[in-house]
Design an enzyme around this catalytic site. Structure first.
Site, short mmCIF file in Angstrom:
data_model
loop_
_atom_site.label_atom_id
_atom_site.label_comp_id
_atom_site.label_asym_id
_atom_site.label_seq_id
_atom_site.Cartn_x
_atom_site.Cartn_y
_atom_site.Cartn_z
N MET A 27 0.85 -1.19 0.00
CA MET A 27 0.00 0.00 0.00
C MET A 27 0.89 1.25 0.00
SD MET A 27 -3.39 -1.01 2.11
CE MET A 27 -2.72 -0.86 3.75
N LEU A 30 6.76 2.95 1.49
CA LEU A 30 7.70 1.83 1.56
C LEU A 30 8.78 2.04 2.63
CD1 LEU A 30 8.22 1.36 -2.30
CD2 LEU A 30 6.57 0.20 -0.81
N HIS A 34 9.61 -3.56 3.06
CA HIS A 34 9.21 -3.68 1.65
C HIS A 34 10.44 -3.84 0.75
CE1 HIS A 34 5.73 -1.14 3.22
NE2 HIS A 34 5.14 -2.22 2.77
N GLY A 144 5.25 -10.05 3.98
CA GLY A 144 6.06 -10.00 5.20
C GLY A 144 5.40 -10.77 6.34
N GLN A 145 6.23 -11.43 7.14
CA GLN A 145 5.77 -12.20 8.30
C GLN A 145 5.15 -11.29 9.36
OE1 GLN A 145 5.33 -15.29 9.06
NE2 GLN A 145 5.13 -15.15 11.30
N SER A 182 6.94 -0.59 10.06
CA SER A 182 5.56 -0.48 9.60
C SER A 182 5.39 0.91 9.03
CB SER A 182 4.62 -0.67 10.80
OG SER A 182 3.35 -0.12 10.51
N SER A 183 4.56 1.03 7.99
CA SER A 183 4.32 2.36 7.43
C SER A 183 3.68 3.25 8.49
CB SER A 183 3.39 2.24 6.22
OG SER A 183 3.96 1.35 5.29
O1 PAF Z 1 0.04 -5.79 3.51
C1 PAF Z 1 -0.44 -4.88 2.81
O2 PAF Z 1 0.18 -3.83 2.58
C2 PAF Z 1 -1.84 -5.01 2.24
O3 PAF Z 1 -2.66 -5.68 3.13
C3 PAF Z 1 -1.87 -5.69 0.85
C4 PAF Z 1 -1.39 -7.12 0.91
C5 PAF Z 1 -1.01 -4.89 -0.11
C6 PAF Z 1 -3.30 -5.68 0.30
O4 PAF Z 1 -3.81 -4.40 0.12
#
Ligand code: PAF
Length: 280
Positions: A27, A30, A34, A144-145, A182-183
């Site tokens: 989403m 990043l 990511h 990601g885990q 985390s974002s």
């Molecule tokens: O983990 C995420 O960022 C979201 O849940 C995903 C997998 C991109 C779906 O929108």
């Protein structure tokens, strides 16, 4: 690197691409977590595609969706550095046109933990992931885990619906002090950032207790609640010691467990988990 915002343009392009395609669903906003997914996808596939779409259907609250960080320019720079071939960044109208009416629901695995606190969240995740897998036809998709329940939901969906993509789960990336990336961390004030370390502390305490022989899961959950309770900025949503495959809460530890938790720090909701193998 080509940035594609139109799904119809992508649909024309996809049949011309040959070789294994690796997809990194995100989403945006990043971070190093990511980047690790992108680097791995780059290594393992001929074509690497980054998906960026803030999916409205997986947010229970409009406010959370509205305030989700959006930094496309910086994201594109990082995607370029990680050697992505394509960035697919569709608009909401194209992903969910007005007559959209098909949803994917992974029944049991979506219910506990995150599912119990975020109504409709996994229905939104499964639906958008199903759509992106159909559109991109990847050999592999990288998750990601950190979002442990999401990885189980996606794997179940892929298995149940006979999709051919391999779901690759990569380890959680942490800052040096242990905070899982985390974002949402971008929203923490410096004081909240410090308070947020309590999540990892609680998980590490479970690991230590378990390795010292504690097998009673209610005791382990109690230890997590105690540690979290000592941090005034932390408001606990749940703590869990569950089976890492079914997410059923455990009474005693008999094999690997997934220790997980969701905690509100100020206005920011954070989650984290550790999969722990008891020794001996
Ligand atoms: O983990 C995420 O960022 C979201 O849940 C995903 C997998 C991109 C779906 O929108």
């Amino acid at each position: 690197m080509q940035v594609i915002q139109s799904l119809s343009a992508w649909k024309e392009l996809r049949p011309q691409l040959t070789g294994a395609l690796g997809l990194i669903p995100t989403m945006g906003a990043l971070h190093e977590g990511h980047l690790a997914l992108m680097r791995r996808a780059r290594e393992e596939n001929e074509i690497a595609v980054l998906w960026i779409f803030v999916n409205p259907k997986q947010f229970a609250e409009d406010a959370d969706f509205g305030s989700y960080p959006r930094v496309m320019e910086e994201d594109l720079r990082l995607a370029g550095e990680c050697g992505m071939d394509y960035v697919l960044a569709p608009g909401a109208r194209e992903v969910y046109p007005e007559d959209f009416q098909t949803y994917v629901e992974v029944e049991q695995l979506s219910q506990p933990l995150e599912g119990a606190h975020r109504a409709g969240h996994f229905r939104g995740v499964a639906t958008v992931v199903a759509k992106m897998l159909c559109l991109t036809q990847p050999q592999r998709a990288y998750f990601g885990q950190k979002d442990a329940q999401q990885t189980l939901v996606v794997k179940r969906m892929v298995e149940d619906l006979g999709m051919l993509t391999e779901i690759v789960v990569c380890p959680t990336v942490r800052d040096q002090d242990g905070l899982a990336l985390s974002s949402r961390n971008a929203r923490l004030s410096p004081r909240e950032r410090k308070a947020a370390l309590v999540l990892y502390r609680a998980l590490k305490d479970v690991e230590t207790a378990l390795r010292c022989g504690e097998r009673d899961c209610e005791v382990l959950r109690g230890r997590m609640r105690d540690i979290l309770g000592r941090e005034p900025r932390a408001e606990v949503e749940y703590v869990s010691i569950a089976d890492p495959n079914t997410l059923a809460e455990c009474a005693t530890v008999a094999g690997p467990v997934l220790a997980s938790l969701a905690v509100q720090i100020g206005d920011t909701r954070l989650i984290d988990n550790l999969q722990i193998e008891p020794r001996g």
